[in-house]
Enzyme design. Structure first.
Site, PDB file in Angstrom:
ATOM      1  N   ASP A 103       0.834  -1.199   0.000  1.00 52.38           N
ATOM      2  CA  ASP A 103       0.000   0.000   0.000  1.00 52.38           C
ATOM      3  C   ASP A 103       0.872   1.254   0.000  1.00 52.38           C
ATOM      4  O   ASP A 103       1.592   1.521   0.960  1.00 52.38           O
ATOM      5  CB  ASP A 103      -0.898  -0.023   1.249  1.00 52.38           C
ATOM      6  CG  ASP A 103      -1.955   1.069   1.228  1.00 52.38           C
ATOM      7  OD1 ASP A 103      -1.949   1.901   0.309  1.00 52.38           O
ATOM      8  OD2 ASP A 103      -2.796   1.087   2.157  1.00 52.38           O
TER       9      ASP A 103
ATOM     10  N   HIS B 272      -0.464   4.188  -0.054  1.00 46.60           N
ATOM     11  CA  HIS B 272      -1.241   5.016   0.876  1.00 46.60           C
ATOM     12  C   HIS B 272      -1.312   6.487   0.469  1.00 46.60           C
ATOM     13  O   HIS B 272      -1.565   7.370   1.304  1.00 46.60           O
ATOM     14  CB  HIS B 272      -0.666   4.899   2.294  1.00 46.60           C
ATOM     15  CG  HIS B 272      -1.698   4.889   3.374  1.00 46.60           C
ATOM     16  ND1 HIS B 272      -1.969   5.996   4.155  1.00 46.60           N
ATOM     17  CD2 HIS B 272      -2.536   3.919   3.793  1.00 46.60           C
ATOM     18  CE1 HIS B 272      -2.913   5.691   5.022  1.00 46.60           C
ATOM     19  NE2 HIS B 272      -3.290   4.446   4.820  1.00 46.60           N
TER      20      HIS B 272
ATOM     21  N   GLU C 290      -1.210  -0.549  -4.076  1.00 42.69           N
ATOM     22  CA  GLU C 290      -2.428   0.184  -3.746  1.00 42.69           C
ATOM     23  C   GLU C 290      -2.197   1.692  -3.627  1.00 42.69           C
ATOM     24  O   GLU C 290      -1.196   2.132  -3.064  1.00 42.69           O
ATOM     25  CB  GLU C 290      -2.991  -0.347  -2.423  1.00 42.69           C
ATOM     26  CG  GLU C 290      -4.250   0.365  -1.946  1.00 42.69           C
ATOM     27  CD  GLU C 290      -4.824  -0.274  -0.705  1.00 42.69           C
ATOM     28  OE1 GLU C 290      -5.498   0.451   0.054  1.00 42.69           O
ATOM     29  OE2 GLU C 290      -4.605  -1.488  -0.483  1.00 42.69           O
TER      30      GLU C 290
ATOM     31  N   GLU D 246     -10.396   3.312  -2.131  1.00 40.68           N
ATOM     32  CA  GLU D 246     -10.947   3.470  -0.791  1.00 40.68           C
ATOM     33  C   GLU D 246     -11.437   4.884  -0.533  1.00 40.68           C
ATOM     34  O   GLU D 246     -12.253   5.112   0.358  1.00 40.68           O
ATOM     35  CB  GLU D 246      -9.931   3.068   0.271  1.00 40.68           C
ATOM     36  CG  GLU D 246      -8.742   4.002   0.411  1.00 40.68           C
ATOM     37  CD  GLU D 246      -7.715   3.484   1.399  1.00 40.68           C
ATOM     38  OE1 GLU D 246      -7.555   4.097   2.467  1.00 40.68           O
ATOM     39  OE2 GLU D 246      -7.080   2.444   1.107  1.00 40.68           O
TER      40      GLU D 246
ATOM     41  N   ASP E 128     -15.131   1.203  -0.413  1.00 41.57           N
ATOM     42  CA  ASP E 128     -15.383   0.913   1.003  1.00 41.57           C
ATOM     43  C   ASP E 128     -16.884   0.951   1.215  1.00 41.57           C
ATOM     44  O   ASP E 128     -17.530   1.970   0.949  1.00 41.57           O
ATOM     45  CB  ASP E 128     -14.682   1.967   1.863  1.00 41.57           C
ATOM     46  CG  ASP E 128     -14.743   1.654   3.344  1.00 41.57           C
ATOM     47  OD1 ASP E 128     -15.857   1.382   3.847  1.00 41.57           O
ATOM     48  OD2 ASP E 128     -13.695   1.712   4.009  1.00 41.57           O
TER      49      ASP E 128
ATOM     50  N   HIS F  47     -12.137  -2.189   0.501  1.00 40.78           N
ATOM     51  CA  HIS F  47     -11.418  -1.655   1.659  1.00 40.78           C
ATOM     52  C   HIS F  47     -12.270  -1.886   2.893  1.00 40.78           C
ATOM     53  O   HIS F  47     -13.455  -1.593   2.899  1.00 40.78           O
ATOM     54  CB  HIS F  47     -11.202  -0.164   1.409  1.00 40.78           C
ATOM     55  CG  HIS F  47     -10.505   0.570   2.497  1.00 40.78           C
ATOM     56  ND1 HIS F  47     -11.166   1.429   3.355  1.00 40.78           N
ATOM     57  CD2 HIS F  47      -9.198   0.619   2.846  1.00 40.78           C
ATOM     58  CE1 HIS F  47     -10.301   1.971   4.185  1.00 40.78           C
ATOM     59  NE2 HIS F  47      -9.092   1.494   3.903  1.00 40.78           N
TER      60      HIS F  47
END
Length: 381
Positions: free
Chosen positions: A183, A185, A209, A235, A257, A284
């Site tokens: 990830d 992020h 990700e 997400e 999500d 997510h």
């Protein structure tokens, strides 16, 4: 059958649960958790409740349309999360009223189990090894790790080397029969993400990700074209309309999500849209048991469902754990690294209402950390 009450509960560690009760006593649960913003979403749900009370709970799609489009100002994380929690609860009521799990109402099961993955941390390779071993001990066959902590804007040699060393350590522990996702992020610039990706290819990550922040989704196609590793994102995207550009850009995995992207109703539509682009779904979910159950109901009825994130034992869970809020933990138990088909009516879990009400008295005060670079300027968390 009419909606009688709509309640919300802000519980540790950082979740917001929604409880909707009908006039004949059926209770549906949803999760509108928007991490760090429970109070704001709670206010939005209270306003939506003014419309919902007295309405037929079975008109799920009509309520979704009104709540998402009835205001002149639409969308965004707060309103989408509020709708998500309500939508999940209404589907829970529908399943319970008919005596069937929600996946039966979504077309029926297309699989018997869903593979799960867990999050692992650690700032050095030895810590990564230990954390992965813990996840393997509970039977998981896939993990996800952050590529890095705070990243400088262009990525120093030492920072990039640390990313590579940590992913190499993960692959060494996992072997070739298990998977590691990495990830980014949103902490990397496009340039530094493109620099790192080729260095990770020898370790065959399951996916990379969020290589860019969501407001820079128009750049994600450049990253996709720079690597052979599957790219995942989503997400922080909240509708089909927001997913369309990244699907067109060539991402391989969509990560809506269910507590942010319009609940069960909208995520099923996102899944169908993703299928047109040969994209898999991996929602997510570093959240609570209700959100997880909602994800699984979608997953059992969705052909292009890849894997499910879950937060049992995650480092964010301070003060409460996922399974602390359910009466029976068995439906959410791992079986050979998978969740088995949920068969109970509604979302398939029984929420421990007493525990939820007690936790709400304490509330939750989790806030997103604020990071800064060495020069004092804001850094992406």
């Amino acid at each position: 059958m009419l909606i009688r009450t709509v309640e919300t509960f802000a519980v540790a560690p950082r979740w917001l649960f929604v409880r909707i009760e009908t006039d004949d006593g059926i209770v549906g649960w949803g999760e509108g958790s928007l991490e760090g913003n429970s109070g704001i979403v709670r206010t939005a749900i209270a306003q939506f409740a003014e419309y919902l009370v007295g309405k037929d709970p079975s008109r799920i799609e009509d309520h979704w349309q009104v709540l998402t489009k009835g205001g002149f100002y639409r969308g965004g994380a707060v309103l989408a999360s509020a709708v998500s929690g309500i939508d999940q609860a209404l589907w829970d009521i529908a399943g319970k009223a008919l005596g069937v799990p929600v996946h039966r109402l979504l077309g029926g099961a297309v699989r018997d189990r869903i593979r799960a993955y867990g999050w692992v941390g650690g700032d050095d390779p030895n810590e990564v090894r230990d954390h992965i071993a813990e996840q393997m001990a509970v039977g998981l066959t896939a993990v996800k790790m952050n590529a890095s902590g705070r990243m400088t804007r262009n990525g120093s040699v030492s920072e990039i080397d640390a990313v590579v060393q940590r992913v190499a350590a993960a692959r060494d522990v996992l072997g070739t029969d298990r998977d590691v996702a990495v990830d980014f992020h949103g902490r990397f610039t496009l340039a530094s993400a493109r620099r790192v990706a080729p260095l990770l290819e020898p370790f065959h990550p399951f996916f990379l990700e969020e290589p860019v922040v969501p407001e820079n989704s128009h750049l994600i196609g450049d990253f996709v074209r720079s690597t052979t590793i599957p790219v995942a994102t989503g997400e922080r995207l909240y509708s089909r309309q927001e997913f369309l550009p990244v699907l067109q850009a060539g991402v391989a995995i969509a990560q809506p999500d269910l507590s942010h992207a319009g609940g069960i109703s909208e995520v099923k539509r996102i899944a169908a849209l993703a299928e047109v682009f040969d994209v898999q779904l991996a929602p997510h979910c570093p959240l609570g048991p209700i959100a997880l159950a909602a994800c699984l109901q979608v997953g059992f009825s969705t052909p292009n469902y890849l894997i499910q994130e879950q937060s049992i034992g995650i480092h964010y869970n301070k003060g409460a754990e996922v399974l602390d809020y359910v009466v029976d933990t068995e439906p959410l138990a791992f079986v050979d690294g998978h969740f088995e088909l949920l068969t109970a009516p509604g979302l398939g879990i029984e929420v421990d209402e007493a525990a939820v009400r007690a936790a709400d008295l304490l509330g939750n005060a989790w806030r997103t950390p604020v990071w800064r670079h060495s020069d004092g300027s804001f850094a992406e968390w």
